[in-house]
Design a protein around this motif. Structure first.
Motif, PDB file in Angstrom:
ATOM      1  N   PHE A 138       0.877  -1.241  -0.085  1.00 30.04           N
ATOM      2  CA  PHE A 138       0.158  -0.067  -0.063  1.00 30.04           C
ATOM      3  C   PHE A 138       0.983   1.262   0.149  1.00 30.04           C
ATOM      4  O   PHE A 138       2.122   1.214   0.498  1.00 30.04           O
ATOM      5  N   VAL A 139       0.439   2.532  -0.468  1.00 32.88           N
ATOM      6  CA  VAL A 139       0.842   3.694  -0.032  1.00 32.88           C
ATOM      7  C   VAL A 139       0.878   4.079   1.385  1.00 32.88           C
ATOM      8  O   VAL A 139       0.218   3.476   1.964  1.00 32.88           O
ATOM      9  N   TYR A 140       1.790   4.935   1.574  1.00 34.75           N
ATOM     10  CA  TYR A 140       1.730   5.410   3.180  1.00 34.75           C
ATOM     11  C   TYR A 140       0.300   5.972   3.426  1.00 34.75           C
ATOM     12  O   TYR A 140      -0.105   6.707   2.575  1.00 34.75           O
ATOM     13  N   ASP A 141      -0.020   5.725   4.472  1.00 32.64           N
ATOM     14  CA  ASP A 141      -1.238   6.361   5.211  1.00 32.64           C
ATOM     15  C   ASP A 141      -0.813   7.742   5.362  1.00 32.64           C
ATOM     16  O   ASP A 141      -0.165   8.113   6.207  1.00 32.64           O
ATOM     17  N   ALA A 142      -1.888   8.610   4.813  1.00 28.68           N
ATOM     18  CA  ALA A 142      -1.696  10.086   4.812  1.00 28.68           C
ATOM     19  C   ALA A 142      -2.150  10.700   6.457  1.00 28.68           C
ATOM     20  O   ALA A 142      -1.519  11.858   6.742  1.00 28.68           O
ATOM     21  N   ARG A 143      -2.692   9.582   7.137  1.00 31.63           N
ATOM     22  CA  ARG A 143      -3.120  10.149   8.715  1.00 31.63           C
ATOM     23  C   ARG A 143      -2.083   9.772   9.419  1.00 31.63           C
ATOM     24  O   ARG A 143      -1.684  10.598  10.182  1.00 31.63           O
ATOM     25  N   THR A 144      -1.247   8.581   9.295  1.00 31.32           N
ATOM     26  CA  THR A 144      -0.138   8.280  10.156  1.00 31.32           C
ATOM     27  C   THR A 144       1.331   8.474   9.506  1.00 31.32           C
ATOM     28  O   THR A 144       2.104   8.434  10.447  1.00 31.32           O
ATOM     29  N   GLY A 145       1.490   8.648   8.384  1.00 28.65           N
ATOM     30  CA  GLY A 145       2.553   8.841   7.614  1.00 28.65           C
ATOM     31  C   GLY A 145       3.469   7.374   7.607  1.00 28.65           C
ATOM     32  O   GLY A 145       4.475   7.464   7.157  1.00 28.65           O
ATOM     33  N   GLU A 146       2.719   6.442   7.812  1.00 30.54           N
ATOM     34  CA  GLU A 146       3.458   5.079   7.961  1.00 30.54           C
ATOM     35  C   GLU A 146       2.874   4.267   6.783  1.00 30.54           C
ATOM     36  O   GLU A 146       1.549   4.467   6.471  1.00 30.54           O
ATOM     37  N   ARG A 147       3.614   3.280   6.459  1.00 27.00           N
ATOM     38  CA  ARG A 147       3.017   2.205   5.443  1.00 27.00           C
ATOM     39  C   ARG A 147       2.330   0.860   5.961  1.00 27.00           C
ATOM     40  O   ARG A 147       2.860   0.441   6.719  1.00 27.00           O
ATOM     41  N   PRO A 148       1.120   0.971   5.598  1.00 30.65           N
ATOM     42  CA  PRO A 148       0.384  -0.265   6.056  1.00 30.65           C
ATOM     43  C   PRO A 148       0.855  -1.537   5.826  1.00 30.65           C
ATOM     44  O   PRO A 148       1.799  -1.689   4.723  1.00 30.65           O
ATOM     45  N   VAL A 149       1.043  -2.930   6.595  1.00 33.83           N
ATOM     46  CA  VAL A 149       1.528  -4.002   6.346  1.00 33.83           C
ATOM     47  C   VAL A 149       0.909  -4.384   4.950  1.00 33.83           C
ATOM     48  O   VAL A 149      -0.201  -4.599   4.560  1.00 33.83           O
ATOM     49  N   SER A 150       1.918  -5.057   4.161  1.00 38.32           N
ATOM     50  CA  SER A 150       1.495  -5.816   2.913  1.00 38.32           C
ATOM     51  C   SER A 150       0.649  -6.927   3.239  1.00 38.32           C
ATOM     52  O   SER A 150       0.774  -7.469   4.258  1.00 38.32           O
ATOM     53  N   VAL A 151      -0.030  -7.276   2.152  1.00 38.01           N
ATOM     54  CA  VAL A 151      -0.984  -8.502   2.241  1.00 38.01           C
ATOM     55  C   VAL A 151      -0.794  -9.477   1.229  1.00 38.01           C
ATOM     56  O   VAL A 151      -0.253  -9.094   0.128  1.00 38.01           O
ATOM     57  N   TYR A 152      -1.065 -10.611   1.377  1.00 38.40           N
ATOM     58  CA  TYR A 152      -0.906 -11.913   0.159  1.00 38.40           C
ATOM     59  C   TYR A 152      -2.367 -11.730  -0.089  1.00 38.40           C
ATOM     60  O   TYR A 152      -3.204 -11.759   0.850  1.00 38.40           O
ATOM     61  N   LEU A 153      -2.413 -12.229  -1.500  1.00 34.68           N
ATOM     62  CA  LEU A 153      -4.027 -12.296  -1.811  1.00 34.68           C
ATOM     63  C   LEU A 153      -4.043 -13.666  -2.516  1.00 34.68           C
ATOM     64  O   LEU A 153      -2.889 -14.223  -3.082  1.00 34.68           O
ATOM     65  N   ASP A 154      -5.127 -13.989  -2.589  1.00 33.46           N
ATOM     66  CA  ASP A 154      -5.559 -15.342  -3.398  1.00 33.46           C
ATOM     67  C   ASP A 154      -5.788 -14.860  -4.775  1.00 33.46           C
ATOM     68  O   ASP A 154      -6.571 -14.011  -5.299  1.00 33.46           O
ATOM     69  N   PRO A 155      -4.713 -15.572  -5.660  1.00 28.77           N
ATOM     70  CA  PRO A 155      -4.704 -14.983  -7.177  1.00 28.77           C
ATOM     71  C   PRO A 155      -6.104 -15.538  -7.979  1.00 28.77           C
ATOM     72  O   PRO A 155      -6.303 -15.196  -9.084  1.00 28.77           O
ATOM     73  N   TYR A 156      -7.081 -16.279  -7.297  1.00 27.26           N
ATOM     74  CA  TYR A 156      -8.178 -16.928  -8.073  1.00 27.26           C
ATOM     75  C   TYR A 156      -9.281 -15.997  -7.683  1.00 27.26           C
ATOM     76  O   TYR A 156     -10.391 -15.746  -8.405  1.00 27.26           O
ATOM     77  N   ASP A 157      -9.694 -15.381  -6.513  1.00 30.07           N
ATOM     78  CA  ASP A 157     -10.728 -14.615  -6.047  1.00 30.07           C
ATOM     79  C   ASP A 157     -10.273 -12.980  -5.701  1.00 30.07           C
ATOM     80  O   ASP A 157     -11.342 -12.618  -5.107  1.00 30.07           O
ATOM     81  N   GLY A 158      -9.140 -12.986  -5.468  1.00 29.12           N
ATOM     82  CA  GLY A 158      -8.703 -11.694  -4.954  1.00 29.12           C
ATOM     83  C   GLY A 158      -8.884 -11.510  -3.483  1.00 29.12           C
ATOM     84  O   GLY A 158      -8.711 -10.283  -2.993  1.00 29.12           O
ATOM     85  N   HIS A 159      -9.269 -12.428  -2.474  1.00 34.34           N
ATOM     86  CA  HIS A 159      -9.433 -12.141  -1.204  1.00 34.34           C
ATOM     87  C   HIS A 159      -8.099 -12.223  -0.594  1.00 34.34           C
ATOM     88  O   HIS A 159      -7.195 -12.699  -0.963  1.00 34.34           O
ATOM     89  N   GLU A 160      -8.209 -11.499   0.675  1.00 31.11           N
ATOM     90  CA  GLU A 160      -6.830 -11.358   1.569  1.00 31.11           C
ATOM     91  C   GLU A 160      -6.386 -12.896   2.043  1.00 31.11           C
ATOM     92  O   GLU A 160      -7.554 -13.502   2.536  1.00 31.11           O
ATOM     93  N   ARG A 161      -5.220 -13.482   2.010  1.00 24.56           N
ATOM     94  CA  ARG A 161      -4.696 -14.581   2.763  1.00 24.56           C
ATOM     95  C   ARG A 161      -4.147 -14.116   3.968  1.00 24.56           C
ATOM     96  O   ARG A 161      -3.820 -15.015   4.806  1.00 24.56           O
ATOM     97  N   GLY A 162      -3.814 -12.944   4.388  1.00 30.21           N
ATOM     98  CA  GLY A 162      -3.439 -12.508   5.472  1.00 30.21           C
ATOM     99  C   GLY A 162      -2.236 -11.372   5.303  1.00 30.21           C
ATOM    100  O   GLY A 162      -1.499 -11.445   4.248  1.00 30.21           O
ATOM    101  N   GLU A 163      -2.025 -10.729   6.372  1.00 34.55           N
ATOM    102  CA  GLU A 163      -0.744  -9.861   6.406  1.00 34.55           C
ATOM    103  C   GLU A 163       0.323 -10.459   6.400  1.00 34.55           C
ATOM    104  O   GLU A 163       0.459 -11.725   6.869  1.00 34.55           O
ATOM    105  N   ALA A 164       1.405  -9.917   6.205  1.00 33.02           N
ATOM    106  CA  ALA A 164       2.633 -10.425   5.961  1.00 33.02           C
ATOM    107  C   ALA A 164       3.264 -10.219   7.401  1.00 33.02           C
ATOM    108  O   ALA A 164       3.505  -9.334   7.971  1.00 33.02           O
TER     109      ALA A 164
END
Length: 387
Positions: free
Chosen positions: A91-117
């Motif tokens: 993700f891009v840096y959060d404009a409110r906190t100035g921090e980058r949210p934790v990246s996430v893994y995605l299911d390539p077949y339906d696009g749902h999150e598999r969980g944060e890294a």
């Protein structure tokens, strides 16, 4: 007199900068294998069972993830040539906190999150500890100055240590083989000096490349030496994507890429347009044998998906490659996997050098006190008064 001054400078730097250098060595060793540790910790999320179904394109993955994470914008997608590996979104840096949210893994077949890294936040803390000791202000605080001064101290260690151990008779045994059968302080001196000799080239490269992040004037000078040019402007933090007047042609760019260079690519990173770039940027490794930063780059028009530019890693001169990949030079991966392991081991051995140097200092102080006590004049017998 010169030898005495350099000797006192050597141990004075050890007492003042030694602890910081030990901390930098241990944290640097941890970060050397951040990717491998992350893959191990995220095994249940980074891998997915291959199914007989169509995989989603970048546009659908971005749309579905941003729908699941309202308020966040995707900055980049990472794809692997291994069909069992899950795509990863940053993700891009959060404009409110100035921090980058934790990246996430995605299911390539339906696009749902598999969980944060997992461990991503932990390694971010380790990185901040390594770079500026977690001192408030980050790169603009005192921490950066302390680590930079300690890195210069490391170069002074190497220079003074080499001078102090320079033998009168040269042989490979004197330079490279420790004599651990000698008793007491001589054994510790042999261990300290021989280890320092073996590790001197590695520490020199680590220190000279580490100063790249400590002082802007050093980076400017080093860039000019390597490339003959001034440093390229570095984009600031991306706090949000620019508003597109038309939908991004991600899938068209992705299809064009896979029809040519992308076929069989080992790793692909798709960066979306933002304040730092107005194009869709695709960086990729063509083969698993390439080192992690040997990435070719292609840009595409965000509105039409047409190819704009192409830059091949192999076409860059050595100086430019080093300047563009100074982090990989710093941790040895620029020179290959074996050298990277040597750099990792050298970083872990930093506490050994510090400990052996401290033992030598303590033993020397004890010996000096014993000599001073032995040389002190004795008190003669008390004579009685004459009657």
């Amino acid at each position: 007199m010169v030898r005495t001054i350099l000797f006192r400078l050597h141990w004075a730097l050890g007492l003042s900068a030694g602890l910081v250098l030990v901390l930098l060595g241990v944290t640097g060793a941890l970060m050397s294998y951040e990717d491998a540790i992350g893959d191990w910790a995220n095994g249940d999320r980074a891998f997915v069972a291959v199914r007989d179904a169509a995989r989603l394109g970048p546009e659908a993955l971005v749309a579905r993830l941003e729908a699941q994470r309202p308020g966040l914008k995707v900055n980049a997608l990472t794809f692997s040539g291994d069909p069992e590996r899950s795509p990863r979104a940053r993700f891009v840096y959060d404009a409110r906190t100035g921090e980058r949210p934790v990246s996430v893994y995605l299911d390539p077949y339906d696009g749902h999150e598999r969980g944060e890294a997992r461990l991503e936040s932990a390694f971010a803390t380790v990185r901040a500890l390594h770079r500026w000791l977690l001192v408030p202000g980050d790169g603009k605080g005192w921490g950066r100055s302390i680590t930079g001064a300690s890195t210069i101290a490391l170069l002074a260690f190497l220079a003074t240590g080499l001078y102090l151990r320079w033998p009168q008779i040269h042989s490979w045994r004197i330079w490279l083989k420790p004599n651990l059968r000698r008793p007491g302080r001589a054994r510790w001196w042999s261990l300290h000096t021989i280890a320092g000799t073996w590790l001197l080239p590695v520490y020199a490269v680590i220190a000279l490349s580490g100063l790249w992040w400590s002082y802007d004037w050093y980076r400017t000078a080093a860039t000019y030496v390597l490339t003959g040019e001034a440093p390229r402007a570095k984009p600031g933090r991306v706090l949000g994507r620019t508003v597109e007047t038309a939908p991004l042609a991600l899938d068209r760019a992705w299809a064009a890429f896979n029809a040519r260079e992308g076929a069989g690519a080992h790793l692909v990173i798709v960066a979306l347009p933002g304040p730092d770039t107005t194009a869709i940027r695709i960086r990729y490794l063509g083969s698993v044998a390439d080192h992690p930063k040997a990435r070719d780059e292609i840009t595409y028009d965000p509105a039409t998906g047409e190819r704009l530019t192409a830059t091949r890693y192999a076409d860059k001169p050595l100086g430019r490659l080093m300047a563009d990949n100074m982090l990989e030079v710093h941790r040895g991966r620029f020179f290959g996997g074996f050298v990277a392991f040597v750099f990792f081991a050298a970083s872990l051995l930093m506490p050994l050098l510090a400990a052996s140097g401290l033992v030598l200092y303590v033993l020397r102080r004890r010996s000096a006190r014993r000599r001073a006590k032995a040389a002190a004049p004795g008190i003669g017998p008390v004579q009685g008064l004459n009657a």
